[in-house]
Design an enzyme around this catalytic site. Structure first.
Site, PDB file in Angstrom:
ATOM      1  N   HIS A   9      -3.734  52.619 -35.008  1.00 23.90           N
ATOM      2  CA  HIS A   9      -2.290  52.616 -35.259  1.00 23.90           C
ATOM      3  C   HIS A   9      -1.880  51.407 -36.098  1.00 23.90           C
ATOM      4  O   HIS A   9      -1.210  51.540 -37.121  1.00 23.90           O
ATOM      5  CB  HIS A   9      -1.546  52.609 -33.916  1.00 23.90           C
ATOM      6  CG  HIS A   9      -0.055  52.573 -34.033  1.00 23.90           C
ATOM      7  ND1 HIS A   9       0.728  53.693 -33.876  1.00 23.90           N
ATOM      8  CD2 HIS A   9       0.808  51.548 -34.278  1.00 23.90           C
ATOM      9  CE1 HIS A   9       2.006  53.367 -34.038  1.00 23.90           C
ATOM     10  NE2 HIS A   9       2.081  52.066 -34.289  1.00 23.90           N
ATOM     11  N   GLU A  10      -2.296  50.231 -35.658  1.00 23.84           N
ATOM     12  CA  GLU A  10      -1.908  49.008 -36.379  1.00 23.84           C
ATOM     13  C   GLU A  10      -2.549  48.947 -37.765  1.00 23.84           C
ATOM     14  O   GLU A  10      -1.961  48.419 -38.706  1.00 23.84           O
ATOM     15  CB  GLU A  10      -2.262  47.764 -35.558  1.00 23.84           C
ATOM     16  CG  GLU A  10      -1.575  47.674 -34.196  1.00 23.84           C
ATOM     17  CD  GLU A  10      -0.063  47.857 -34.261  1.00 23.84           C
ATOM     18  OE1 GLU A  10       0.546  47.556 -35.316  1.00 23.84           O
ATOM     19  OE2 GLU A  10       0.525  48.310 -33.266  1.00 23.84           O
ATOM     20  N   HIS A  64      -0.360  50.835 -40.198  1.00 21.68           N
ATOM     21  CA  HIS A  64       0.697  49.982 -40.746  1.00 21.68           C
ATOM     22  C   HIS A  64       0.127  49.073 -41.842  1.00 21.68           C
ATOM     23  O   HIS A  64       0.746  48.864 -42.887  1.00 21.68           O
ATOM     24  CB  HIS A  64       1.263  49.068 -39.650  1.00 21.68           C
ATOM     25  CG  HIS A  64       2.237  49.717 -38.730  1.00 21.68           C
ATOM     26  ND1 HIS A  64       3.340  50.415 -39.167  1.00 21.68           N
ATOM     27  CD2 HIS A  64       2.293  49.743 -37.368  1.00 21.68           C
ATOM     28  CE1 HIS A  64       4.028  50.851 -38.122  1.00 21.68           C
ATOM     29  NE2 HIS A  64       3.414  50.458 -37.022  1.00 21.68           N
ATOM     30  N   HIS A  69      -0.672  50.653 -45.149  1.00 24.53           N
ATOM     31  CA  HIS A  69       0.602  51.016 -45.783  1.00 24.53           C
ATOM     32  C   HIS A  69       1.146  49.810 -46.560  1.00 24.53           C
ATOM     33  O   HIS A  69       1.695  49.954 -47.644  1.00 24.53           O
ATOM     34  CB  HIS A  69       1.608  51.451 -44.710  1.00 24.53           C
ATOM     35  CG  HIS A  69       2.871  52.056 -45.252  1.00 24.53           C
ATOM     36  ND1 HIS A  69       4.027  52.166 -44.515  1.00 24.53           N
ATOM     37  CD2 HIS A  69       3.172  52.592 -46.472  1.00 24.53           C
ATOM     38  CE1 HIS A  69       4.972  52.738 -45.243  1.00 24.53           C
ATOM     39  NE2 HIS A  69       4.473  53.008 -46.435  1.00 24.53           N
TER      40      HIS A  69
END
Length: 650
Positions: free
Chosen positions: A441-442, A445, A448
């Site tokens: 998940h991290e 980010h 991105h």
């Protein structure tokens, strides 16, 4: 010379250096404003880079205060907050700058590229949302409110960290730790006066382990009580934050803070947000009740809040013959990190190379990131729990990809922070599968932010992305932590190097949506509470009454009166999610929709994955996510994919 900043934070001289930087910035602003013919290149670009430089200076302090918290970092950070907030507020209310942006837009609208146009549009919007066009008295009050809110948020977070670290529960009877993961037993174990004892804490690895495996129900309740009643002083802070946000909203011409929050989001209005959340609640409630009844059936007594994790683990073993502890030897931290890097290399052609350097902690590490063989960015990993680190997991962007006034390219950097079980000389850091999902998940980010090709830092990477879309890339990536062909890239037994067997992978995949409707209800409870809390001014007992009224519809177990969840809801009171927690669910619609396109195309040969890199990751915030998503999928998002992802039948 390095293409990246060296991590350094001079605490002794930080405040004086900060004041000097702000003084220089103010002088530069005056010079920029004196120009008679203001253009994007001679006015907007220098302002952008000036703000980027200040952010790059301030970020190491905020990072250090979160990962190596001490009295020294607290003091400097607390002293710095009002200085930086006052400067930022005055800048955001400067009528001359606001008018300059409007004039530049009028003059250069046809020649600006789409990233430059978005920079100007967002700045004009931000000036208006900061009250730049309002009277001096109103602007002064808004400035006071912003300073107070930044200090209150910091106090909220610090109270939570202090309360977490202040608590411990000592076990002396070995029977009370039977069934806990061996690594957690070793972490808790110590000797005092010749007696072996076990220390439990409220830090995530310790707390989750006992709530999931702890055999003594009374100890589970004691830990739960301590956890959900942390930082009672935050109750007063919540009242102050809500009051100030309500006042700020009205000064800016909004009916409430929810309206102000939505001004910069994808969602159109309050009604559409609540309709979306209530629709998910309606779709999930029936299945959630069935899941809860199955859970209740295996318990010898009426389930209470402190029982659910324990009996959920028993039910999981019964239904799927899955024991989470059996998986942890296959998820050794470094093996997972390396495997995740291999996966990203195969999916997006990005490569990670470790950098040998001294950082803020011996457990932290850094990597250069290459895309198609070209150096693109740098990331820092700090993944293990410790007392000096704030709980949770996050990505913190440091430098943003851009070009400066001379057209020289700046590369991006970011921090990835988690709170995984700490490694010791005798035991490695063995992760739960949930931890693996968190890491993915991290990293979603992170890529991105760092893979942006945008030249304007204010809309590069995660900058300029609507808040209810910012979780899209993180949730998209985390879904792959359940894909068999991805798991086989890193799930290897740390002692034998045996790959996780197919039958264990099959059980894990089947268990993915275990009690998923109950989990959906929990997230909807948080989202509806947060959003309604900001639709009018709630004070004191009214905050708890609102939460209780929502729980009448969402909570399958009535929480005890001592549960003061709101006092620990850092996302909305110490983070940026006020009136925006629903973003997790909306972004999950985008991520589920995209994920299934990639999976259905075979993952590594996926055309959608390549388009996702070029459209979503490379563009960052340079276009609205509405526009980018349509460019990616050539259609509107499909909400039903979210229910499919969660295994909820309509």
């Amino acid at each position: 010379m390095s293409k990246f900043l060296q991590f350094n934070c001079d605490l002794d001289n930080f405040i004086s250096k900060l004041k000097k930087k702000i003084e220089n910035n103010n002088k530069q602003i005056e010079q920029l404003l004196r120009q008679s013919n203001k253009t994007y290149s001679n006015f907007v670009k220098p302002l952008e880079m000036m703000e980027e430089s200040l952010e790059e200076f301030f970020t190491p302090l905020s990072h250090l205060n979160a990962v190596n918290n001490s009295e020294a970092t607290q003091k400097v950070y607390s002293d710095a907050l009002p200085i930086i907030t006052e400067y930022s507020t005055l800048l955001s209310q400067n009528l001359d700058i606001y008018n300059a942006y409007k004039a530049i837009l009028q003059k250069e609208a046809s020649t600006l590229n789409y990233a430059q146009r978005r920079v100007v549009d967002l700045n004009i919007q931000n000036f208006e949302l900061s009250g730049a066009h309002l009277g001096e008295q109103t602007k002064k009050r808004l400035q006071e409110i912003n300073i107070s809110l930044s200090e209150l948020s910091n106090d909220f977070s610090q109270n939570l960290l202090n309360a977490t670290n202040a608590y411990s529960y000592i076990i002396t009877d070995k029977k009370d730790i039977e069934g806990l993961p061996q690594s957690e037993i070793e972490n808790a174990k110590y000797e005092e006066d010749g007696v072996v004892k076990y220390k439990l804490t409220l830090q995530m690895p310790s707390y989750i382990a006992y709530m999931t495996y702890g055999p003594n129900r009374e100890i589970r309740e004691e830990l739960y009580r301590a956890y959900v009643s942390r930082a009672p002083q935050n109750e007063q802070i919540i009242d102050k934050i809500l009051s100030l946000k309500d006042e700020m909203s009205k000064l800016l011409g909004f009916k409430n803070y929810a309206q102000l929050s939505l001004a910069t989001k994808m969602a159109k209005d309050e009604k559409s947000v609540l309709n979306f959340l209530n629709s998910l609640l309606k779709d999930s409630i029936s299945q959630a009740k069935k899941e809860f009844q199955i859970l209740q059936n295996i318990a010898p007594y009426k389930l209470e809040s402190h029982d659910t994790s324990f009996y959920a683990e028993l039910l999981k073993k019964e239904q799927y013959e899955i024991d989470e502890e059996e998986y942890r030897p296959y998820f050794e931290q470094q093996s997972v990190v390396n495997g995740m890097f291999d996966f990203l290399n195969k999916l997006f052609n990005i490569k990670f190379e470790k950098v040998d350097e001294m950082l803020w902690h011996e457990k932290a590490s850094s990597y250069h990131v290459y895309e198609n063989g070209i150096l693109k960015a740098k990331i820092y990993l700090d993944l293990e729990a410790r007392e000096s680190k704030r709980g949770g997991a996050w990505m913190h962007n440091w430098q943003s990809h851009c070009t400066n006034e001379e057209g020289v390219e700046q590369l991006a950097t970011a921090f990835v922070v988690c709170n995984f079980p700490p490694s010791k000389k005798t035991t490695p850091s063995l992760l739960r599968h949930d931890d693996v999902v968190t890491l993915f998940h991290e990293m979603g980010h992170t890529i991105h932010h760092i893979l942006s090709t945008v030249d304007e830092n204010e809309v590069s990477g995660v900058n300029g992305v609507e808040w209810d879309a910012v979780e899209f890339p993180s949730q998209f990536l985390e879904n792959f932590a359940y894909e068999p062909k991805v798991l086989k890239m890193f799930a290897k037994h740390y002692q034998t190097q045996q790959v996780l067997p197919d039958e264990m992978i099959e059980k894990l995949v089947k268990s993915k949506n275990f009690l998923s409707a109950m989990g959906m209800l929990r997230q909807l409870e948080f989202s509806i509470f947060d959003f309604k809390l900001h639709t009018k001014l709630y004070k004191g007992k009214a905050v708890q009454d609102l939460l209780d009224s929502i729980r009448e519809k969402t909570a399958l177990i009535k929480p005890p009166k001592y549960n003061k969840f709101q006092n620990g809801f850092a996302h909305i009171f110490a983070g940026g999610y006020a009136a925006g927690y629903y973003s997790y669910k909306w972004a999950e619609v985008l991520s589920a929709d995209t994920f299934y396109e990639v999976v259905d195309e075979g993952i590594f040969d996926s055309k959608t994955a390549k388009n996702y890199l070029n459209t979503i990751l490379h563009n960052g915030g340079a276009k609205s996510m509405d526009t980018l998503y349509y460019e990616l999928m050539q259609r509107e998002p499909d909400v039903s994919k979210l229910l499919r992802l969660n295994g909820i039948s309509q």
